[in-house]
Design a protein around this motif. Structure first.
Motif, PDB file in Angstrom:
ATOM      1  N   VAL A 152      18.038   1.473 -28.240  1.00 30.62           N
ATOM      2  CA  VAL A 152      17.757   0.560 -29.342  1.00 30.62           C
ATOM      3  C   VAL A 152      18.732  -0.602 -29.251  1.00 30.62           C
ATOM      4  CG1 VAL A 152      17.858   0.252 -31.844  1.00 30.62           C
ATOM      5  CG2 VAL A 152      16.744   2.276 -30.873  1.00 30.62           C
ATOM      6  N   SER A 153      18.185  -1.820 -29.203  1.00 32.02           N
ATOM      7  CA  SER A 153      18.994  -3.033 -29.164  1.00 32.02           C
ATOM      8  C   SER A 153      19.106  -3.559 -30.587  1.00 32.02           C
ATOM      9  CB  SER A 153      18.348  -4.081 -28.261  1.00 32.02           C
ATOM     10  OG  SER A 153      19.147  -5.235 -28.178  1.00 32.02           O
ATOM     11  N   LEU A 154      20.307  -3.488 -31.141  1.00 27.20           N
ATOM     12  CA  LEU A 154      20.537  -3.806 -32.544  1.00 27.20           C
ATOM     13  C   LEU A 154      21.237  -5.155 -32.661  1.00 27.20           C
ATOM     14  CD1 LEU A 154      20.070  -2.338 -35.274  1.00 27.20           C
ATOM     15  CD2 LEU A 154      22.424  -1.529 -35.108  1.00 27.20           C
ATOM     16  N   SER A 155      20.642  -6.059 -33.436  1.00 21.58           N
ATOM     17  CA  SER A 155      21.227  -7.386 -33.631  1.00 21.58           C
ATOM     18  C   SER A 155      22.569  -7.277 -34.330  1.00 21.58           C
ATOM     19  CB  SER A 155      20.297  -8.265 -34.470  1.00 21.58           C
ATOM     20  OG  SER A 155      19.046  -8.393 -33.872  1.00 21.58           O
ATOM     21  N   GLY A 156      23.512  -8.135 -33.925  1.00 20.61           N
ATOM     22  CA  GLY A 156      24.796  -8.215 -34.593  1.00 20.61           C
ATOM     23  C   GLY A 156      24.763  -9.260 -35.686  1.00 20.61           C
ATOM     24  N   SER A 157      25.945  -9.754 -36.076  1.00 18.86           N
ATOM     25  CA  SER A 157      26.004 -10.790 -37.098  1.00 18.86           C
ATOM     26  C   SER A 157      25.320 -12.065 -36.626  1.00 18.86           C
ATOM     27  CB  SER A 157      27.463 -11.089 -37.468  1.00 18.86           C
ATOM     28  OG  SER A 157      28.203 -11.471 -36.313  1.00 18.86           O
ATOM     29  N   LYS A 158      25.284 -12.277 -35.304  1.00 15.77           N
ATOM     30  CA  LYS A 158      24.514 -13.358 -34.705  1.00 15.77           C
ATOM     31  C   LYS A 158      23.424 -12.734 -33.852  1.00 15.77           C
ATOM     32  CE  LYS A 158      28.389 -16.618 -34.443  1.00 15.77           C
ATOM     33  NZ  LYS A 158      29.224 -17.453 -33.541  1.00 15.77           N
ATOM     34  N   LEU A 159      22.272 -13.387 -33.815  1.00 19.74           N
ATOM     35  CA  LEU A 159      21.148 -12.823 -33.077  1.00 19.74           C
ATOM     36  C   LEU A 159      21.459 -12.645 -31.603  1.00 19.74           C
ATOM     37  CD1 LEU A 159      18.261 -14.778 -34.787  1.00 19.74           C
ATOM     38  CD2 LEU A 159      18.547 -12.315 -34.784  1.00 19.74           C
ATOM     39  N   ALA A 160      22.287 -13.528 -31.068  1.00 19.01           N
ATOM     40  CA  ALA A 160      22.608 -13.447 -29.646  1.00 19.01           C
ATOM     41  C   ALA A 160      23.554 -12.288 -29.332  1.00 19.01           C
ATOM     42  CB  ALA A 160      23.219 -14.757 -29.172  1.00 19.01           C
ATOM     43  N   ASP A 161      24.205 -11.742 -30.362  1.00 21.81           N
ATOM     44  CA  ASP A 161      25.212 -10.695 -30.152  1.00 21.81           C
ATOM     45  C   ASP A 161      24.613  -9.310 -30.350  1.00 21.81           C
ATOM     46  OD1 ASP A 161      27.048 -12.709 -29.762  1.00 21.81           O
ATOM     47  OD2 ASP A 161      27.741 -12.704 -31.844  1.00 21.81           O
ATOM     48  N   SER A 162      23.498  -9.032 -29.712  1.00 24.29           N
ATOM     49  CA  SER A 162      22.876  -7.721 -29.846  1.00 24.29           C
ATOM     50  C   SER A 162      23.587  -6.704 -28.961  1.00 24.29           C
ATOM     51  CB  SER A 162      21.397  -7.794 -29.483  1.00 24.29           C
ATOM     52  OG  SER A 162      21.238  -8.199 -28.138  1.00 24.29           O
ATOM     53  N   ILE A 163      23.502  -5.437 -29.375  1.00 23.42           N
ATOM     54  CA  ILE A 163      24.123  -4.344 -28.640  1.00 23.42           C
ATOM     55  C   ILE A 163      23.067  -3.297 -28.339  1.00 23.42           C
ATOM     56  CG2 ILE A 163      25.852  -2.506 -28.720  1.00 23.42           C
ATOM     57  CD1 ILE A 163      27.471  -4.223 -30.635  1.00 23.42           C
ATOM     58  N   ASP A 164      23.007  -2.859 -27.094  1.00 21.71           N
ATOM     59  CA  ASP A 164      22.076  -1.800 -26.689  1.00 21.71           C
ATOM     60  C   ASP A 164      22.742  -0.448 -26.890  1.00 21.71           C
ATOM     61  OD1 ASP A 164      20.237  -3.700 -25.988  1.00 21.71           O
ATOM     62  OD2 ASP A 164      20.521  -3.503 -23.823  1.00 21.71           O
ATOM     63  N   TYR A 165      22.138   0.367 -27.747  1.00 25.10           N
ATOM     64  CA  TYR A 165      22.711   1.672 -28.082  1.00 25.10           C
ATOM     65  C   TYR A 165      22.013   2.789 -27.323  1.00 25.10           C
ATOM     66  CZ  TYR A 165      25.411  -0.258 -31.955  1.00 25.10           C
ATOM     67  OH  TYR A 165      26.316  -0.955 -32.709  1.00 25.10           O
ATOM     68  N   ASP A 166      22.820   3.547 -26.561  1.00 30.04           N
ATOM     69  CA  ASP A 166      22.344   4.828 -26.047  1.00 30.04           C
ATOM     70  C   ASP A 166      22.905   5.911 -26.954  1.00 30.04           C
ATOM     71  OD1 ASP A 166      25.034   5.116 -25.342  1.00 30.04           O
ATOM     72  OD2 ASP A 166      24.680   4.845 -23.194  1.00 30.04           O
ATOM     73  N   ALA A 167      22.663   7.181 -26.607  1.00 28.45           N
ATOM     74  CA  ALA A 167      23.064   8.275 -27.494  1.00 28.45           C
ATOM     75  C   ALA A 167      24.572   8.317 -27.716  1.00 28.45           C
ATOM     76  CB  ALA A 167      22.568   9.602 -26.926  1.00 28.45           C
ATOM     77  N   ALA A 168      25.343   8.096 -26.661  1.00 27.82           N
ATOM     78  CA  ALA A 168      26.800   8.142 -26.784  1.00 27.82           C
ATOM     79  C   ALA A 168      27.307   7.043 -27.700  1.00 27.82           C
ATOM     80  CB  ALA A 168      27.448   8.030 -25.408  1.00 27.82           C
ATOM     81  N   MET A 169      26.698   5.876 -27.637  1.00 30.48           N
ATOM     82  CA  MET A 169      27.131   4.765 -28.477  1.00 30.48           C
ATOM     83  C   MET A 169      26.759   4.991 -29.941  1.00 30.48           C
ATOM     84  SD  MET A 169      26.337   1.548 -25.943  1.00 30.48           S
ATOM     85  CE  MET A 169      26.926   0.320 -27.106  1.00 30.48           C
ATOM     86  N   VAL A 170      25.604   5.621 -30.190  1.00 31.22           N
ATOM     87  CA  VAL A 170      25.249   5.973 -31.566  1.00 31.22           C
ATOM     88  C   VAL A 170      26.283   6.927 -32.144  1.00 31.22           C
ATOM     89  CG1 VAL A 170      23.540   7.104 -33.047  1.00 31.22           C
ATOM     90  CG2 VAL A 170      22.775   5.594 -31.201  1.00 31.22           C
ATOM     91  N   LYS A 171      26.700   7.898 -31.339  1.00 30.59           N
ATOM     92  CA  LYS A 171      27.716   8.865 -31.793  1.00 30.59           C
ATOM     93  C   LYS A 171      29.026   8.152 -32.104  1.00 30.59           C
ATOM     94  CE  LYS A 171      29.366  13.192 -32.148  1.00 30.59           C
ATOM     95  NZ  LYS A 171      30.807  12.990 -32.335  1.00 30.59           N
ATOM     96  N   ASP A 172      29.421   7.220 -31.271  1.00 31.10           N
ATOM     97  CA  ASP A 172      30.654   6.462 -31.526  1.00 31.10           C
ATOM     98  C   ASP A 172      30.527   5.601 -32.775  1.00 31.10           C
ATOM     99  OD1 ASP A 172      31.839   7.520 -29.268  1.00 31.10           O
ATOM    100  OD2 ASP A 172      31.385   5.783 -27.998  1.00 31.10           O
ATOM    101  N   PHE A 173      29.360   5.049 -32.998  1.00 32.17           N
ATOM    102  CA  PHE A 173      29.129   4.120 -34.095  1.00 32.17           C
ATOM    103  C   PHE A 173      29.052   4.831 -35.454  1.00 32.17           C
ATOM    104  CE2 PHE A 173      25.782   1.222 -36.181  1.00 32.17           C
ATOM    105  CZ  PHE A 173      26.743   0.377 -36.723  1.00 32.17           C
ATOM    106  N   LEU A 174      28.279   5.905 -35.514  1.00 29.65           N
ATOM    107  CA  LEU A 174      28.027   6.585 -36.781  1.00 29.65           C
ATOM    108  C   LEU A 174      28.790   7.888 -36.961  1.00 29.65           C
ATOM    109  CD1 LEU A 174      24.141   6.106 -37.102  1.00 29.65           C
ATOM    110  CD2 LEU A 174      25.945   4.809 -38.257  1.00 29.65           C
ATOM    111  N   GLY A 175      29.302   8.411 -35.863  1.00 28.11           N
ATOM    112  CA  GLY A 175      29.998   9.690 -35.944  1.00 28.11           C
ATOM    113  C   GLY A 175      29.088  10.880 -35.766  1.00 28.11           C
ATOM    114  N   ILE A 176      27.815  10.641 -35.588  1.00 34.62           N
ATOM    115  CA  ILE A 176      26.833  11.717 -35.373  1.00 34.62           C
ATOM    116  C   ILE A 176      25.846  11.264 -34.287  1.00 34.62           C
ATOM    117  CG2 ILE A 176      26.913  12.970 -37.567  1.00 34.62           C
ATOM    118  CD1 ILE A 176      24.325  10.332 -37.224  1.00 34.62           C
ATOM    119  N   PRO A 177      25.225  12.208 -33.585  1.00 33.26           N
ATOM    120  CA  PRO A 177      24.257  11.846 -32.545  1.00 33.26           C
ATOM    121  C   PRO A 177      22.946  11.374 -33.164  1.00 33.26           C
ATOM    122  CG  PRO A 177      24.360  14.226 -32.779  1.00 33.26           C
ATOM    123  CD  PRO A 177      25.432  13.674 -33.677  1.00 33.26           C
TER     124      PRO A 177
END
Length: 314
Positions: A152-177
């Motif tokens: 999932v590519s999630l837009s940041g505060s600017k549209l150009a600053d999107s981040i592609d999330y894999d499972a490991a990154m979701v875990k780092d971001f939210l604390g859960i898989p």
């Protein structure tokens, strides 16, 4: 080599692009000579062209919401606190639908369901068929869809600053898989979608409960092991927790008849897009169509050009 499918969350990107262009400056400059508002459709078009230029997806489709869904039937106040869509954006959503149709990009919609459910169902089906799927959105709810072959590519505060999330990154971001995002939201609720979860249970407590007991069901099966204050909150709000889980869960099992071959970007109709851009007076975007056309479609006719002007950066 695996095929890649890009799915765009139409309404989410429409909102992001509209507010990115109008923040601080208003909408006055974003009209055609005939008075048609264009901030949203211009931003959406720019994002779409940038995606084609930078990512060159093999397959592409766009999902849109259609109105009220089964969630509104389950819970009357679902999303009731959200601000009304700006009056000038609503007709631009229809222009975005028209852009998809003119480009020949499949437009994915299903009455009674949100675009999230359509995206989830198509993404899961395509991943099972061996596609590598990327979902472009501004909605964190879609992080629950991340798994093997789906990012999932999630837009940041600017549209150009999107981040592609894999499972490991979701875990780092939210604390859960990703597979526990729904149970997490069942506990903490969602003020944007206007469901409560379990009042008094915050993100840290929710993460700890899920780490200790695995799922929402596991938490409720172990109430006796919890300290009194947490147990009381959970006990008193069990119905709210399970309703919230139902509202939060994106459907991935819709019976959608989609021929992904129609989503192949070799079929894009740049001439059709040019006609719409001329109507909307998007002088700065037409040269980009000329550049992209031969990359995707070797038989595309040469595009004539307006006199170009500066292209705002999103």
């Amino acid at each position: 080599m695996s095929k890649n499918l890009t799915l765009i969350d139409g309404h989410a990107i429409a909102y992001r692009s509209y507010f990115a262009l109008t923040a601080g400056s208003g909408t006055e400059r974003w009209h055609t000579s005939q008075g048609e508002p264009t901030a949203g459709i211009y931003g959406f078009s720019s994002i779409l062209l940038r995606l084609l230029e930078k990512e060159h997806p093999d397959y592409l489709a766009i999902a849109f919401d259609t109105g009220k869904t089964f969630r509104n039937d389950l819970y009357e106040d679902y999303k009731a606190t959200r601000a009304k869509m700006p009056d000038d954006l609503r007709p631009q959503i229809e222009r975005m639908r028209e852009l998809a149709d003119r480009f020949g990009i499949p437009r994915l919609e299903m009455e009674g369901f949100e675009a999230d459910d359509v995206l989830g169902s198509i993404a899961f089906s395509a991943a099972d068929e061996g596609y590598d799927v990327r979902i472009i959105t501004g909605d964190r709810d879609l992080l629950q869809l991340v798994k093997d072959r789906i990012i999932v590519s999630l837009s940041g505060s600017k549209l150009a600053d999107s981040i592609d999330y894999d499972a490991a990154m979701v875990k780092d971001f939210l604390g859960i898989p990703p597979e526990l995002v729904v149970d997490y939201k069942a506990l903490v609720g969602d003020s944007s979608d206007n469901y409560a979860g379990v009042p008094g249970i915050g993100p840290k407590t929710a993460v700890k409960l899920l780490e200790d007991y695995g799922t929402l069901d596991g938490v409720y099966e172990n109430l006796s092991a919890l300290k009194d204050s947490v147990r009381e909150k959970l006990s008193q709000n069990k119905a709210s927790a399970y309703l919230s889980r139902t509202l939060a869960k994106i459907r991935t099992d819709l019976d959608l008849q989609v021929d992904l071959a129609q989503a192949c970007t070799d079929h894009l109709n740049f001439r059709g897009a040019e006609d719409l851009f001329r109507q909307l007076e998007f002088k700065a975007l037409i040269p980009k169509l000329k550049t992209l056309a031969p990359v995707f479609n070797k038989n595309e006719l040469q595009l004539s050009l307006f006199e170009v002007s500066a292209d705002p950066v999103l």
